[in-house]
Motif scaffolding. Sequence first.
Motif, mmCIF file in Angstrom:
data_model
loop_
_atom_site.group_PDB
_atom_site.id
_atom_site.type_symbol
_atom_site.label_atom_id
_atom_site.label_comp_id
_atom_site.label_asym_id
_atom_site.label_seq_id
_atom_site.Cartn_x
_atom_site.Cartn_y
_atom_site.Cartn_z
ATOM 1 N N SER A 106 -6.177 10.996 -6.405
ATOM 2 C CA SER A 106 -6.210 9.958 -5.376
ATOM 3 C C SER A 106 -4.889 9.197 -5.329
ATOM 4 O O SER A 106 -4.097 9.207 -6.286
ATOM 5 N N HIS A 107 -4.673 8.503 -4.193
ATOM 6 C CA HIS A 107 -3.481 7.666 -4.024
ATOM 7 C C HIS A 107 -3.777 6.264 -4.552
ATOM 8 O O HIS A 107 -3.804 5.284 -3.799
ATOM 9 N N ASP A 108 -3.995 6.149 -5.846
ATOM 10 C CA ASP A 108 -4.531 4.898 -6.390
ATOM 11 C C ASP A 108 -3.550 4.076 -7.209
ATOM 12 O O ASP A 108 -3.903 2.986 -7.678
ATOM 13 N N ASP A 131 -2.377 0.517 -4.523
ATOM 14 C CA ASP A 131 -3.588 1.307 -4.320
ATOM 15 C C ASP A 131 -3.722 1.626 -2.830
ATOM 16 O O ASP A 131 -3.913 0.730 -2.009
ATOM 17 N N ARG A 157 0.808 -1.211 0.000
ATOM 18 C CA ARG A 157 0.000 0.000 0.000
ATOM 19 C C ARG A 157 0.851 1.276 0.000
ATOM 20 O O ARG A 157 0.787 2.068 -0.917
ATOM 21 N N SER A 174 -5.882 4.252 -1.567
ATOM 22 C CA SER A 174 -6.904 5.296 -1.600
ATOM 23 C C SER A 174 -7.374 5.710 -0.210
ATOM 24 O O SER A 174 -7.938 6.793 -0.043
ATOM 25 N N THR A 178 3.351 5.839 -2.355
ATOM 26 C CA THR A 178 2.468 4.694 -2.520
ATOM 27 C C THR A 178 3.216 3.510 -3.130
ATOM 28 O O THR A 178 4.071 3.667 -3.995
ATOM 29 N N ASP A 225 -6.506 9.268 1.141
ATOM 30 C CA ASP A 225 -6.993 10.488 0.498
ATOM 31 C C ASP A 225 -7.475 11.539 1.484
ATOM 32 O O ASP A 225 -7.353 12.732 1.229
#
Length: 288
Positions: A204-206, A228, A164, A230, A225, A233
């Motif tokens: 987003s942190h995707d 993903d 993550r 998210s 990151t 956020d």
Amino acid sequence: MAVAVPIALLALGAPSGLSRRQLACGTCASALLAPAAAVARERAQNARSFGVITWGGAARCDPTASGCAQNGQLRAEQFSQEPGVQMPRASVPDPRARITQRVYLHLELDRKPAGRLSLGLYGDSAPRSAANFAELCAGTLTTGAGEEPASYERSSLVRIVRGRYLVGGALTYAGGRTELGLGSARPVRLPVEPLANDEQGVGSHDVPGLLAMRRGGRSVEYTITLGDASGLDDSWAVIGQVTDAESLSLLARLDLLPVNKYDGSPLVRTAIVASGAALVTDAAKARE
């Protein structure tokens, strides 16, 4: 002077050649501890000889190696370090905003060079956060007169959440100033604290490879990151990204490091040994 010997040691029985009376005597403490020291030296020598490290109370694989799993055993799959075997790599993210500044962080694992993280900052979309991060990389961040600057040099990773994100920014050089506290004659060290801001970041942190700092400012911690993430956020703002495949490969290696299962902190020493920043000029942009 006699040395106290724990009751637990007496309960274990006397070592060969030592009676209980001798064990209880403080003068035999060195004789009791000598075998343990010999065992520790033997384990350390074996670790150096066979390429393993003693951690968690057992001889295990080198935790800085890409093929070392959380349980201390080498992976039998594609994460080996054999020639020609590559770790899985994600693609470099497409820029979400104009990259105005480039920074780098040279990382060591267990006092051995691990690689370089190259990052681009979205200075137009998150100007204050990007400027704070760049100044920390350059070792020039101050927020008041008379302060020593804060720097990411010699800082370490705080925690790694597998698949993550990772969090860095545990500063050794926190800078700041020393002053007398109110009602106290003892000096107090006040580290540099970035100014507050209300920047929202970019998206987003995707995907892997995105750089973010805490919303609201006032923090030197950053996150990158690994997949993903998210869930970040609400509390973090994306301010940049990695810019090359070497950086993504290093992130993949960091993602495999064994960590403390309680707080996610790495079980090996991590350190940023060098860092810096440079503006992206029109000429440099044209060469790209």
